[in-house]
Design a protein around this motif. Structure first.
Motif, PDB file in Angstrom:
ATOM      1  N   SER A   1      -4.698   1.932  16.324  1.00 44.34           N
ATOM      2  CA  SER A   1      -4.037   3.226  16.557  1.00 44.34           C
ATOM      3  C   SER A   1      -2.645   3.044  17.182  1.00 44.34           C
ATOM      4  CB  SER A   1      -4.909   4.138  17.429  1.00 44.34           C
ATOM      5  OG  SER A   1      -5.204   3.482  18.634  1.00 44.34           O
ATOM      6  N   VAL A   2      -2.505   2.102  18.117  1.00 45.60           N
ATOM      7  CA  VAL A   2      -1.193   1.871  18.728  1.00 45.60           C
ATOM      8  C   VAL A   2      -0.239   1.224  17.710  1.00 45.60           C
ATOM      9  CG1 VAL A   2      -1.902  -0.316  19.813  1.00 45.60           C
ATOM     10  CG2 VAL A   2       0.032   0.921  20.733  1.00 45.60           C
ATOM     11  N   LEU A   3      -0.808   0.404  16.800  1.00 41.48           N
ATOM     12  CA  LEU A   3       0.008  -0.172  15.717  1.00 41.48           C
ATOM     13  C   LEU A   3       0.566   0.937  14.825  1.00 41.48           C
ATOM     14  CD1 LEU A   3       0.822  -2.677  13.836  1.00 41.48           C
ATOM     15  CD2 LEU A   3      -1.278  -2.159  12.605  1.00 41.48           C
ATOM     16  N   LEU A   4      -0.314   1.904  14.484  1.00 44.55           N
ATOM     17  CA  LEU A   4       0.116   3.012  13.621  1.00 44.55           C
ATOM     18  C   LEU A   4       1.188   3.860  14.300  1.00 44.55           C
ATOM     19  CD1 LEU A   4      -3.289   4.024  11.999  1.00 44.55           C
ATOM     20  CD2 LEU A   4      -1.248   3.209  10.807  1.00 44.55           C
ATOM     21  N   GLU A   5       1.013   4.096  15.592  1.00 44.62           N
ATOM     22  CA  GLU A   5       2.027   4.849  16.350  1.00 44.62           C
ATOM     23  C   GLU A   5       3.382   4.138  16.313  1.00 44.62           C
ATOM     24  OE1 GLU A   5       1.046   5.679  20.513  1.00 44.62           O
ATOM     25  OE2 GLU A   5      -0.952   6.263  19.771  1.00 44.62           O
ATOM     26  N   THR A   6       3.342   2.815  16.539  1.00 45.25           N
ATOM     27  CA  THR A   6       4.583   2.027  16.542  1.00 45.25           C
ATOM     28  C   THR A   6       5.270   2.099  15.182  1.00 45.25           C
ATOM     29  OG1 THR A   6       3.557   0.512  18.104  1.00 45.25           O
ATOM     30  CG2 THR A   6       5.561  -0.253  17.024  1.00 45.25           C
ATOM     31  N   ALA A   7       4.475   1.947  14.118  1.00 42.48           N
ATOM     32  CA  ALA A   7       5.050   1.976  12.768  1.00 42.48           C
ATOM     33  C   ALA A   7       5.675   3.337  12.485  1.00 42.48           C
ATOM     34  CB  ALA A   7       3.972   1.645  11.735  1.00 42.48           C
ATOM     35  N   ARG A   8       5.004   4.394  12.954  1.00 38.19           N
ATOM     36  CA  ARG A   8       5.540   5.753  12.755  1.00 38.19           C
ATOM     37  C   ARG A   8       6.855   5.924  13.515  1.00 38.19           C
ATOM     38  NH1 ARG A   8       0.340   8.007  11.867  1.00 38.19           N
ATOM     39  NH2 ARG A   8      -0.213   7.794  14.060  1.00 38.19           N
TER      40      ARG A   8
ATOM     41  N   SER B   1      16.127   5.476   7.841  1.00 39.27           N
ATOM     42  CA  SER B   1      16.764   5.924   6.597  1.00 39.27           C
ATOM     43  C   SER B   1      18.139   5.284   6.419  1.00 39.27           C
ATOM     44  CB  SER B   1      16.893   7.436   6.614  1.00 39.27           C
ATOM     45  OG  SER B   1      17.694   7.817   7.701  1.00 39.27           O
ATOM     46  N   ARG B   2      18.746   4.888   7.553  1.00 34.96           N
ATOM     47  CA  ARG B   2      20.062   4.258   7.473  1.00 34.96           C
ATOM     48  C   ARG B   2      19.943   2.747   7.340  1.00 34.96           C
ATOM     49  NH1 ARG B   2      23.119   4.234  11.785  1.00 34.96           N
ATOM     50  NH2 ARG B   2      21.637   4.894  13.363  1.00 34.96           N
ATOM     51  N   LEU B   3      18.784   2.325   6.838  1.00 41.59           N
ATOM     52  CA  LEU B   3      18.455   0.907   6.975  1.00 41.59           C
ATOM     53  C   LEU B   3      19.487  -0.054   6.428  1.00 41.59           C
ATOM     54  CD1 LEU B   3      16.049  -0.499   4.391  1.00 41.59           C
ATOM     55  CD2 LEU B   3      16.724   1.871   4.230  1.00 41.59           C
TER      56      LEU B   3
ATOM     57  N   SER C   1       0.823  -1.223   0.000  1.00 39.88           N
ATOM     58  CA  SER C   1       0.000   0.000   0.000  1.00 39.88           C
ATOM     59  C   SER C   1       0.855   1.271   0.000  1.00 39.88           C
ATOM     60  CB  SER C   1      -0.934   0.005   1.212  1.00 39.88           C
ATOM     61  OG  SER C   1      -0.206   0.311   2.390  1.00 39.88           O
ATOM     62  N   ALA C   2       2.123   1.142   0.353  1.00 39.80           N
ATOM     63  CA  ALA C   2       2.995   2.322   0.379  1.00 39.80           C
ATOM     64  C   ALA C   2       3.892   2.406  -0.854  1.00 39.80           C
ATOM     65  CB  ALA C   2       3.848   2.312   1.655  1.00 39.80           C
ATOM     66  N   LEU C   3       3.722   1.441  -1.781  1.00 44.58           N
ATOM     67  CA  LEU C   3       4.509   1.438  -3.018  1.00 44.58           C
ATOM     68  C   LEU C   3       3.766   2.155  -4.145  1.00 44.58           C
ATOM     69  CD1 LEU C   3       5.999  -2.165  -3.575  1.00 44.58           C
ATOM     70  CD2 LEU C   3       7.253  -0.080  -3.014  1.00 44.58           C
ATOM     71  N   PRO C   4       4.479   2.662  -5.157  1.00 46.25           N
ATOM     72  CA  PRO C   4       3.795   3.210  -6.333  1.00 46.25           C
ATOM     73  C   PRO C   4       2.957   2.119  -7.029  1.00 46.25           C
ATOM     74  CG  PRO C   4       6.136   3.760  -6.351  1.00 46.25           C
ATOM     75  CD  PRO C   4       5.934   2.784  -5.253  1.00 46.25           C
ATOM     76  N   ALA C   5       1.834   2.539  -7.640  1.00 41.83           N
ATOM     77  CA  ALA C   5       0.875   1.586  -8.220  1.00 41.83           C
ATOM     78  C   ALA C   5       1.529   0.646  -9.238  1.00 41.83           C
ATOM     79  CB  ALA C   5      -0.282   2.352  -8.855  1.00 41.83           C
TER      80      ALA C   5
ATOM     81  N   LEU D   1       8.206   3.213   6.859  1.00 38.90           N
ATOM     82  CA  LEU D   1       8.684   3.997   5.719  1.00 38.90           C
ATOM     83  C   LEU D   1      10.109   4.481   5.933  1.00 38.90           C
ATOM     84  CD1 LEU D   1       5.499   6.200   5.114  1.00 38.90           C
ATOM     85  CD2 LEU D   1       6.030   3.944   4.161  1.00 38.90           C
ATOM     86  N   GLY D   2      10.872   4.506   4.842  1.00 39.21           N
ATOM     87  CA  GLY D   2      12.190   5.127   4.863  1.00 39.21           C
ATOM     88  C   GLY D   2      12.053   6.629   4.700  1.00 39.21           C
ATOM     89  N   ASP D   3      13.165   7.343   4.768  1.00 38.82           N
ATOM     90  CA  ASP D   3      13.111   8.801   4.667  1.00 38.82           C
ATOM     91  C   ASP D   3      12.606   9.281   3.306  1.00 38.82           C
ATOM     92  OD1 ASP D   3      13.779   9.274   7.192  1.00 38.82           O
ATOM     93  OD2 ASP D   3      15.803  10.049   6.824  1.00 38.82           O
ATOM     94  N   ASP D   4      12.733   8.426   2.273  1.00 37.82           N
ATOM     95  CA  ASP D   4      12.247   8.810   0.944  1.00 37.82           C
ATOM     96  C   ASP D   4      10.749   8.538   0.786  1.00 37.82           C
ATOM     97  OD1 ASP D   4      12.370   6.089   1.035  1.00 37.82           O
ATOM     98  OD2 ASP D   4      13.759   5.848  -0.654  1.00 37.82           O
ATOM     99  N   GLY D   5      10.089   8.085   1.865  1.00 33.12           N
ATOM    100  CA  GLY D   5       8.652   7.833   1.813  1.00 33.12           C
ATOM    101  C   GLY D   5       8.302   6.455   1.273  1.00 33.12           C
TER     102      GLY D   5
END
Lengths: 307, 307
Positions: free
Chosen positions: B288-295, B303-305, B197-201, B258-262
């Motif tokens: 909501s707690v899942l979303l917080e953790t992912a953020r 970004s340094r992954l 869902s976070a990748l380009p179509a 997500l990485g720093d490039d989104g």
């Protein structure tokens, strides 16, 4: 060329077609390279190869490359791979190419270096999936982790080291990151000495003789006689402890897991920071629950540990 | 023998000593075996080898053997190794010998079969140790595990699958044993569709086209259009869910990291048994707690992954 000429003169049935010639060129080249390698390989190494013709060095090199990664080394160029895995650059190039095609390495265009891929976890998965000892121990390890509030691990012997095969970190922060596969020497860890305490004395001597007794911290035990004393004490108590011998700020207690034959198959340990625990507290408050857990993990499926 | 005779006749400088002869026998044998293999190797495979002379098949075979283990297959004999890894018995013997010498396989005298050793975890350790994404995410994953009381995992994309790189099981029992390295298809898992869902179509389309859409349970989504709809909905909500699509009795919610490039670099998921949770409850109480953790896991070192 001499050999070509030779074959031409000696074999009357010899016929050449351009396509056949091309298809054999690769083969001729591989032989030429083999001869060159034979010439260049030091005599000692050549003798070792001759003694074991079944041993495949390419496989050894491939694992050396993969194991060259870890810690700070997350992206390596060809020179670094060659240096870390102890091979020539051209050898590293061939091996890297194969590992890339197998999906184990990936060239990161951004940093212009090779990185490992998640596919490198497939071998660990083959080892860990369906492993009866691990599956049975897991519930007990989770209970111990909940009850102690500290990091709990399961480790197994491999040569003179203990290898961590499961880890349940503390939820109270300040834990040492200890991914599975991490190996620590037996002689200076609570889990290692706990494992040794359940082995016959002759086997303990044999392992200690092969161990390089290095000093990791000011408190690391490196005196063989003292180590043997501690192992004897652990045999009496049923568990062993370690006071910051591998990592500063980390105290640990550990107990062996026994197979049905009474011989040890691994160890369970509780690892805690000195900021929250003294070693005396850890021993007095958590050694009994540690021993219970080790006993629970030892019974039943532990006997099916490998089959 | 013909070649020996040939060389004898044609090369006047040729001298033979018994030790030299013995040292070369192994070399001659290896060439004879190579020729035999060339003869026996199907033309198609031979052409592929010719096209990629840098590719080393021995390395491929070694990994095929190690990956043949897992689940019920914990101790294999030579025939089983050969069959599982798709090679001849003699080829399996050579490869097994090398892996045994490298300490990756061990012959278990009791069952008269080869088993994997803990040393097989060394490659996983190389991948996991010092991995910034994993190290940063761990504290957040432990918090989520404590707060939800259910199993929490971190997974990464590899081709059309998600590969589990960390797992914190529930302390409430009835969890699915999921060792690291386990791979599940993207199309039918919450973590896979959350990642997509976070990748380009266009990239999503490309991955789905390459995926074999198989039915694992009666509720597995296999219709590409429906999968795309769900991915679009996940893009809106920020997380995705799965109702027993891989395992019966298991409901899951997941969010991308997500990485720093989104762009996504992985996914976090909470997996719970239907005996304790309905999917509706899981979504309303824990999304909501899942979303917080992912953020939290997305920011900073994500970004340094790799570097």
């Amino acid at each position: 060329m001499a050999r070509w000429a030779c074959r031409r003169r000696c074999d009357p049935t010899w016929r050449v077609s351009s396509s056949w010639l091309l298809s054999r060129l690769d083969y001729r080249l591989s032989i030429a390279l083999y001869c060159l390698r034979m010439k260049r390989t030091p005599r000692k190494q050549r003798q070792a190869e001759t003694r074991d013709p079944l041993f495949n060095q390419s496989v050894e090199k491939a694992f050396a490359i993969l194991e060259a990664y870890g810690g700070e080394r997350r992206a390596l160029n060809l020179g670094e791979i060659a240096a870390a895995a102890g091979m020539t650059k051209s050898s590293a190039q061939r091996c890297t190419h194969t590992l890339e095609r197998l999906g184990l390495l990936r060239r990161d265009a951004r940093v212009k270096r090779w990185v490992l891929t998640p596919r490198t976890l497939s071998v660990a998965h083959a080892y860990l999936s369906g492993y009866a000892l691990l599956e049975q121990a897991t519930t007990h390890l989770i209970d111990l982790n909940q009850e102690s509030g500290e990091s709990v691990s399961l480790s197994e012997p491999d040569d003179t080291d203990m290898v961590f095969i499961a880890r349940f970190p503390s939820h109270k922060r300040f834990f040492i990151h200890m991914p599975i596969g991490r190996r620590l020497p037996m002689y200076c860890t609570a889990s290692g000495r706990a494992y040794l305490s359940a082995l016959p004395a002759a086997e303990v001597q044999r392992i200690l003789r092969r161990s390089a007794l290095r000093q990791f911290t000011p408190t690391t035990l490196t005196d063989a006689a003292k180590i043997l004393e501690r192992i004897a004490a652990a045999r009496e108590a049923g568990y062993e402890w370690s006071d910051q011998e591998c990592y500063r700020g980390d105290v640990t207690i550990a107990a062996p897991i026994l197979g049905d034959d009474g011989l040890p198959v691994g160890a369970i340990n509780i690892s805690a920071p000195t900021s929250r625990w003294t070693l005396t507290e850890l021993r007095s408050k958590l050694s009994s629950v540690l021993l219970e857990t080790a006993r629970a993990a030892s019974s039943g499926t532990a006997s099916r540990l490998r089959a």
